[in-house]
Design an enzyme around this catalytic site. Sequence first.
Site, short mmCIF file in Angstrom:
data_model
loop_
_atom_site.label_atom_id
_atom_site.label_comp_id
_atom_site.label_asym_id
_atom_site.label_seq_id
_atom_site.Cartn_x
_atom_site.Cartn_y
_atom_site.Cartn_z
N GLU A 29 35.54 20.98 8.22
CA GLU A 29 34.11 21.18 8.68
C GLU A 29 34.04 22.49 9.10
O GLU A 29 34.84 23.18 9.88
CB GLU A 29 33.74 20.35 9.84
N CYS A 36 21.96 13.94 0.75
CA CYS A 36 20.64 13.16 1.41
C CYS A 36 19.62 13.92 0.83
O CYS A 36 18.51 13.93 1.96
CB CYS A 36 20.70 13.04 2.98
#
Length: 442
Positions: free
Chosen positions: A279, A378
């Site tokens: 990340e 998404c």
Amino acid sequence: MADSINVRALAAKVLAPLLRQHGSLSSHLPDALQHCPEQDRALLQQLCFGTMRELFRLEVIADSLLKKPFQDRDYELQALLLIGLWQLRHSRIPAHAALNETVDATSALNHDWARKLINAVLRRYQREAGQLEAGFADNPQFHWNHPQWMISKLEHNWPEHWQGILAANDQQAPMTLRVNKRQLTLESAQRKLQGAEIPAQQGHFSDTALVLEHAVDVRRIPGFDQGWFSVQDEAAQLSAGLLDARAGQRVLDACAAPGGKLCHLLEATPGLQDVVAVELEPARAQRITDNLMRLGLELECRLLTADATSQDWWDRQPFDRILIDAPCSGTGVIRRHPDIKLLRRGEDINALAQVQLSILSNLWPMLAPGGRLVYATCSVFSQENERIIERFIKQHPDACHVPINASWGISRPYGRQLFPQPGSHDGFYYAVLTKTEERIAS
């Protein structure tokens, strides 16, 4: 102090920076909630999310009621007017109470001069709402409640589906839980919720999904702190099955925050040899750590704060499985983040597509021959989804597309696309690639 806070004024302070394209609900609302009396926090969230969800429609109404637009320094008043209009159109709060509290908020914002203006505009809307809105019948911004660039792009991408996508975006998404099958079966989990008077139905596609009839505070969910449940949309729960990781394998989760898919992978696949999560942003990496610790999984993976477009963190050992949950426009989760409609710009999509292709190309050498890579977003825009996979395969002869045979979403030339569904899952995209085995020279 708690009694002196005007919740409408607090909501206006949250929304005003967004109208200036500064920050987001997720960056401004948490601090406001801390300063809000606990009994009013649900109302504050409702005002902020509801106004953002109906923003484009509300702006059309406001523009028609104002003799001249607010000046740049008056963003708080602009936000307050939109909040007032939203209450009159959608809130169960009695109209007189909503109107009076909204007018009083001008004083709380130190804009007493606007008290008569806000009062007059809201009362006029009360009197003339039907006539006013009838005049907006041919206004696409009022009818579809989205920015024009987004309407046009969706219509171009999905000529048979765009209207349904826009309509679904304006509905509130359900709260969905992922059951930790290390601790509970789906059936026993459902009974636990029923015992706590939290009715839930099993999901349509994921064998770990329970969709709640009504959203609840996670503090009400039995065993939440012990890791029995996690909050995760059903579409996002499909990644673990597509990855198809096996015990003894080495797995990479790139762009891993906030850690939902990572934790699901660990819950579903005990005995993995090595799991690396990457990340870029330290604050988001902390959210992964928090989720891992709540679920008791912190010792089952290594978390690196690093850049997925770089290889300086890689130890040169190949991975058997790679999950890329790529940064994207978020246009599949507008129901949960309605400010996306305001904050996202059409030109963002090209820049995001370049980042997505860069990440995919950078991580591909890390996949072992015969390995499996799952690409996910998404987003509902093909430019971020199937076109990325098409471009990538043309550039990499050792990449093989694996069709996804499933009952969810719609099949595309590359991958499967899910659209947001009322009362069900968010919009999502998945594609599966494998790397061809190395040939041994004869």
